[in-house]
Design an enzyme around this catalytic site. Structure first.
Site, short mmCIF file in Angstrom:
data_model
loop_
_atom_site.label_atom_id
_atom_site.label_comp_id
_atom_site.label_asym_id
_atom_site.label_seq_id
_atom_site.Cartn_x
_atom_site.Cartn_y
_atom_site.Cartn_z
N HIS A 22 49.36 1.17 68.66
CA HIS A 22 48.01 2.66 67.86
C HIS A 22 46.77 2.30 68.16
O HIS A 22 45.72 3.24 68.25
CB HIS A 22 48.18 2.74 66.39
CG HIS A 22 48.25 4.18 65.88
ND1 HIS A 22 48.89 4.68 65.98
CD2 HIS A 22 47.76 4.52 65.15
CE1 HIS A 22 49.27 5.89 66.00
NE2 HIS A 22 48.34 5.89 64.84
N TYR A 65 45.21 13.92 55.07
CA TYR A 65 47.33 13.62 55.82
C TYR A 65 47.70 14.73 54.96
O TYR A 65 48.93 15.29 54.58
CB TYR A 65 47.47 12.92 54.68
CG TYR A 65 47.62 10.77 55.81
CD1 TYR A 65 48.40 10.43 56.46
CD2 TYR A 65 46.54 10.35 55.41
CE1 TYR A 65 48.45 9.63 56.98
CE2 TYR A 65 46.26 9.57 56.40
CZ TYR A 65 47.31 9.08 57.46
OH TYR A 65 46.93 7.93 58.17
N ASP A 81 46.16 8.94 66.66
CA ASP A 81 46.49 9.03 65.67
C ASP A 81 46.17 10.93 65.74
O ASP A 81 46.92 11.43 65.89
CB ASP A 81 45.76 8.38 64.51
CG ASP A 81 46.27 8.10 63.42
OD1 ASP A 81 47.73 6.74 63.02
OD2 ASP A 81 46.11 8.94 62.34
#
Ligand SMILES: *[C@@H]1O[C@H](CO)[C@@H](O)[C@H](O)[C@H]1NC(C)=O
Ligand SMILES: *[C@@H]1O[C@H](CO)[C@@H](O)[C@H](O)[C@H]1NC(C)=O
Ligand SMILES: *[C@@H]1O[C@H](CO)[C@@H](O)[C@H](O)[C@H]1NC(C)=O
Ligand SMILES: *[C@@H]1O[C@H](CO)[C@@H](O)[C@H](O)[C@H]1NC(C)=O
Length: 409
Positions: A386, A331, A199
């Protein structure tokens, strides 16, 4: 206070950290005083008696029955003190680097020639997602050709996550990479090291791999910070595992990125909405990561990841530390963190890549080769995704040990 520190030093002599000019402090997770508040919020959150549209499955987001079951489990069958004791089995520290307080696990092998291994988590993970692999990695393993491998394992919390302080607004993953390299080299005294990233940790890890080419001497990823070509455009024969990953990639690109856009463009809206809202965080985080076990669309009934997803500890760590808001800013701060353009990195350090079947993105071997200095292994596993450290720890441990064989080569 002095005697407590001495006691800690006696208990963890192997974890004593060399720290020229850095003030390394022992750290223990101690969030018991926040639990009553969290439990009251969990208890007092009202959910509907029945689903609005019973036919609307996980494809439309979190399912009521699943959320209610987790709410009940959180209230009646979840013991934070026990989780905290487990986390505290890992030797942890904090240190200030460039004004940032960085929390990290530093678990040392008993072998004198152990390889330093930096494990890098992302969102919605934390240092906790590597809990199952830390101890095995520190233990000695002998390869079929007789080489002994073990690791000193370092797991930092990303800035703004859990126990690391929130960074300035203009902070990027390149800044995180720089301070993590200082953690390894200047604080802990390792002149070379290996790393693994998933990630956002793969973005930080890839920056380290391609920039600090004299210190990072092996890297492993289960996701890369590149947007690989549309799998349908590739003229290659897919394995059964790859077929699942390709379908998963297509679904994720088509309908899975809404959370990503919200966090990139309006981090304070979702950050404050869920700041003090454990059931809200569970719904937001859980809807992203439950898909692998709840009727994966078009993929058939077999679960692809751990039945304990989402881990209530994963969510509790955000809730109890009030770092949900500061975590989602990553983000906004890294709009090009996952890029469509690749460049061959300026490194000859070996890279390993592992595809866990339920990963968010399919990156074919040919493509991984293009973004690796030297690709030494490309492996596929039919279980996990993930959060490989939680989903399939034995496979991750095995792959990291095999990469260790190439360390320094
Ligand atoms: C980032 O912000 C900090 C203060 O928050 C400031 O000191 C620094 O100069 C800024 N850096 C850049 C590159 O703008
Ligand atoms: C796809 O690959 C096959 C076998 O390698 C080849 O025969 C075919 O021409 C390729 N198709 C395209 C569109 O490149
Ligand atoms: C490491 O990076 C430097 C600076 O970008 C570059 O000059 C050097 O060639 C690189 N080393 C390798 C082995 O690629
Ligand atoms: C074992 O394999 C590794 C990786 O291929 C190699 O670097 C190492 O030299 C080998 N060791 C022995 C004892 O053959």
């Amino acid at each position: 206070m002095v005697s407590l520190l001495c006691l800690v030093a006696l208990l963890f002599p192997l974890s004593a950290t060399s720290s020229a000019g850095f003030d390394v402090q022992p750290f223990r997770v101690d969030l018991g005083h926040e639990v009553a508040h969290m439990k009251a919020l969990v208890q007092n959150t009202r959910l509907p008696d029945k689903p609005l549209y019973p036919e609307a499955s996980i494809e439309f987001g979190m399912e009521l029955d699943v959320l209610r079951d987790l709410q009940t489990k959180w209230l009646n069958d979840y013991d934070w003190a026990k989780q905290e004791a487990t986390l505290n089995e890992l030797p942890q520290f904090t240190v200030t680097i460039e004004g940032q307080s960085v929390h990290f696990v530093h678990a040392k092998s008993e072998e004198p020639d152990a390889i330093p291994m930096l494990l890098l988590h992302g969102w919605s993970g934390s240092f906790q997602e590597f809990l199952p692999v830390v101890k095995p990695l520190t233990q000695s393993w002998t390869s079929p050709n007789g080489t002994r491998i073990s690791f000193d394992v370092i797991v930092p919390s990303l800035p703004g996550f859990i126990f690391s302080s929130p960074p300035p607004q203009n902070w990027t993953n390149a800044d995180t990479a720089r301070i993590f390299n200082k953690l390894m080299v200047n604080v802990l005294g390792y002149s070379t090291y290996s790393l693994h990233g998933t990630d956002w940790g793969s973005s930080v890890g890839y920056i380290l791999y391609s920039t600090f080419n004299t210190t990072v001497r092996a890297a492993h990823f289960n996701l890369l910070p590149f947007i690989a070509p549309d799998p349908q455009s590739l003229n290659i024969t897919l394995t059964d595992i790859e077929k699942v990953t390709v379908q998963r990639s297509l679904d994720f690109r088509a309908t899975g990125l809404a959370y990503n856009m919200e966090q990139a463009f309006k981090p304070n809206t979702i950050g404050l909405a869920l700041y003090d809202n454990p059931i809200g965080q569970l719904s937001w985080i859980g809807s992203n990561i439950l898909l692998c076990k709840v009727r994966p669309p078009a993929l058939g009934p077999r679960p692809r990841c751990s039945p304990t997803r989402p881990s209530l500890t994963m969510v509790s760590l955000y809730t109890l530390t009030h770092t949900f808001q500061s975590s989602v800013w990553i983000y906004e701060q890294n709009p090009n963190g996952f890029s469509a353009d690749y460049v061959k990195p300026a490194t000859d350090a070996p890279m390993g890549y592992s595809l866990f079947e339920y990963e968010l993105q399919f990156t074919p071997r040919d493509y991984v080769e293009k973004v690796a200095g030297k690709l030494v292994s490309y492996k596929e596993h039919d279980f996990g995704g993930h959060f490989a450290g939680l989903d399939n720890p034995p496979a991750l441990v095995e792959d990291l040990r095999e990469l260790g064989l190439y360390f320094g080569s």
